[in-house]
Design a protein around this motif. Structure first.
Motif, PDB file in Angstrom:
ATOM      1  N   LEU A  57       0.720  -1.248   0.122  1.00  0.00           N
ATOM      2  CA  LEU A  57       0.015   0.013  -0.064  1.00  0.00           C
ATOM      3  C   LEU A  57       0.862   1.303  -0.020  1.00  0.00           C
ATOM      4  CD1 LEU A  57      -2.802  -1.219   2.568  1.00  0.00           C
ATOM      5  CD2 LEU A  57      -2.976  -0.916   0.113  1.00  0.00           C
ATOM      6  N   VAL A  58       2.012   1.296   0.985  1.00  0.00           N
ATOM      7  CA  VAL A  58       2.570   2.422   0.885  1.00  0.00           C
ATOM      8  C   VAL A  58       3.723   2.615  -0.438  1.00  0.00           C
ATOM      9  CG1 VAL A  58       4.891   3.344   1.983  1.00  0.00           C
ATOM     10  CG2 VAL A  58       3.165   2.329   3.329  1.00  0.00           C
ATOM     11  N   SER A  59       3.820   1.481  -1.119  1.00  0.00           N
ATOM     12  CA  SER A  59       4.524   1.577  -2.388  1.00  0.00           C
ATOM     13  C   SER A  59       3.446   2.247  -3.394  1.00  0.00           C
ATOM     14  CB  SER A  59       5.064   0.060  -2.804  1.00  0.00           C
ATOM     15  OG  SER A  59       5.955  -0.442  -1.984  1.00  0.00           O
ATOM     16  N   GLU A  60       2.424   1.869  -3.261  1.00  0.00           N
ATOM     17  CA  GLU A  60       1.352   2.321  -4.089  1.00  0.00           C
ATOM     18  C   GLU A  60       1.071   3.911  -3.986  1.00  0.00           C
ATOM     19  OE1 GLU A  60      -1.374   2.805  -7.344  1.00  0.00           O
ATOM     20  OE2 GLU A  60       0.203   1.384  -7.058  1.00  0.00           O
ATOM     21  N   VAL A  61       1.146   4.303  -2.842  1.00  0.00           N
ATOM     22  CA  VAL A  61       1.013   5.754  -2.179  1.00  0.00           C
ATOM     23  C   VAL A  61       1.895   6.350  -2.792  1.00  0.00           C
ATOM     24  CG1 VAL A  61       0.973   7.292  -0.370  1.00  0.00           C
ATOM     25  CG2 VAL A  61      -0.491   5.322  -0.113  1.00  0.00           C
ATOM     26  N   ASN A  62       3.158   5.960  -2.758  1.00  0.00           N
ATOM     27  CA  ASN A  62       4.306   6.798  -3.240  1.00  0.00           C
ATOM     28  C   ASN A  62       4.353   6.783  -4.689  1.00  0.00           C
ATOM     29  OD1 ASN A  62       5.426   7.172  -0.680  1.00  0.00           O
ATOM     30  ND2 ASN A  62       6.520   5.253  -0.791  1.00  0.00           N
ATOM     31  N   ARG A  63       3.992   5.730  -5.700  1.00  0.00           N
ATOM     32  CA  ARG A  63       3.832   5.539  -6.956  1.00  0.00           C
ATOM     33  C   ARG A  63       3.034   6.596  -7.375  1.00  0.00           C
ATOM     34  NH1 ARG A  63       0.971   4.529 -10.843  1.00  0.00           N
ATOM     35  NH2 ARG A  63      -0.765   3.521  -9.763  1.00  0.00           N
ATOM     36  N   ARG A  64       1.863   7.179  -6.652  1.00  0.00           N
ATOM     37  CA  ARG A  64       0.884   8.066  -6.965  1.00  0.00           C
ATOM     38  C   ARG A  64       1.209   9.593  -6.748  1.00  0.00           C
ATOM     39  NH1 ARG A  64      -5.086   5.510  -5.762  1.00  0.00           N
ATOM     40  NH2 ARG A  64      -4.975   3.467  -6.587  1.00  0.00           N
ATOM     41  N   GLY A  65       2.472   9.569  -6.187  1.00  0.00           N
ATOM     42  CA  GLY A  65       3.148  10.893  -5.999  1.00  0.00           C
ATOM     43  C   GLY A  65       2.677  11.439  -4.513  1.00  0.00           C
ATOM     44  N   MET A  66       2.349  10.621  -3.731  1.00  0.00           N
ATOM     45  CA  MET A  66       1.741  11.043  -2.341  1.00  0.00           C
ATOM     46  C   MET A  66       2.840  10.313  -1.187  1.00  0.00           C
ATOM     47  SD  MET A  66      -2.241  10.493  -2.702  1.00  0.00           S
ATOM     48  CE  MET A  66      -2.421  10.492  -1.003  1.00  0.00           C
ATOM     49  N   ASN A  67       2.842  10.941  -0.068  1.00  0.00           N
ATOM     50  CA  ASN A  67       3.659  10.435   0.931  1.00  0.00           C
ATOM     51  C   ASN A  67       2.435  10.155   2.022  1.00  0.00           C
ATOM     52  OD1 ASN A  67       3.291  12.764   2.876  1.00  0.00           O
ATOM     53  ND2 ASN A  67       5.026  13.741   1.705  1.00  0.00           N
ATOM     54  N   MET A  68       3.204   9.456   3.213  1.00  0.00           N
ATOM     55  CA  MET A  68       2.303   8.868   4.355  1.00  0.00           C
ATOM     56  C   MET A  68       1.608  10.296   5.179  1.00  0.00           C
ATOM     57  SD  MET A  68       1.635   5.913   3.555  1.00  0.00           S
ATOM     58  CE  MET A  68       0.649   5.608   5.259  1.00  0.00           C
ATOM     59  N   LEU A  69       2.747  11.257   5.384  1.00  0.00           N
ATOM     60  CA  LEU A  69       1.983  12.523   5.881  1.00  0.00           C
ATOM     61  C   LEU A  69       0.742  12.966   5.305  1.00  0.00           C
ATOM     62  CD1 LEU A  69       2.240  14.334   8.157  1.00  0.00           C
ATOM     63  CD2 LEU A  69       3.774  15.607   6.825  1.00  0.00           C
ATOM     64  N   GLU A  70       0.815  13.078   3.983  1.00  0.00           N
ATOM     65  CA  GLU A  70      -0.284  13.603   3.181  1.00  0.00           C
ATOM     66  C   GLU A  70      -1.644  12.494   3.536  1.00  0.00           C
ATOM     67  OE1 GLU A  70       1.477  15.720  -0.545  1.00  0.00           O
ATOM     68  OE2 GLU A  70       1.482  13.564  -0.635  1.00  0.00           O
TER      69      GLU A  70
END
Length: 143
Positions: A57-70
């Motif tokens: 999930l975190v990899s997909e979040v990063n792939r979409r140009g977001m980070n976990m803080l967002e």
């Protein structure tokens, strides 16, 4: 009136659950990761206890140009919005109950039944003057 109250409360509960349960399962995610909404992706990434699934999930979040803080901020905003909707529904229900004359207050209030303007000595007549001795309470036997 009771039915409307129950209907509004149930609607608020369903809306709250719908917003708060916006997550995804590993099967749904693995079938088509791009089909999972950002909100569901972030909420699941923050709440899952499966480390392997969380990594995906975190990899997909990063792939979409977001980070976990967002993601944390997005989920917090969604929870605040859900709480605001529930509060709004409860206030609306209270206003509806109050509008139907069930605001509480208790006791006997003859004003509700008195048809005119001058029930008590201190009321005002239609012309704006004090009712005084013309009031229903001032007359023998009342009105």
């Amino acid at each position: 009136m009771e039915t409307r109250f129950v209907a509004r409360a149930a609607g608020a509960a369903v809306l709250s659950l719908a917003i708060s349960s916006c997550t995804t399962t590993p099967a749904e995610f693995n079938a088509k990761p791009s089909a999972v909404s950002k909100a569901a992706l972030c909420k699941t990434a923050l709440e899952t206890t499966d480390p392997a699934f969380q990594f995906q999930l975190v990899s997909e979040v990063n792939r979409r140009g977001m980070n976990m803080l967002e993601c944390q901020q997005m989920v917090a905003q969604q929870k605040q919005a859900a709480a605001a909707l529930v509060a709004l529904a409860l206030v609306g229900t209270a206003a509806a109950v109050c509008a139907n004359g069930n605001c509480g207050g208790g006791g006997y209030t003859p004003y509700r039944r008195y048809p005119g303007n001058c029930y008590s000595y201190y009321d005002r007549a239609a012309d704006g003057s004090l009712c005084g001795n013309r009031s229903a309470m001032s007359r023998p036997g009342g009105w």
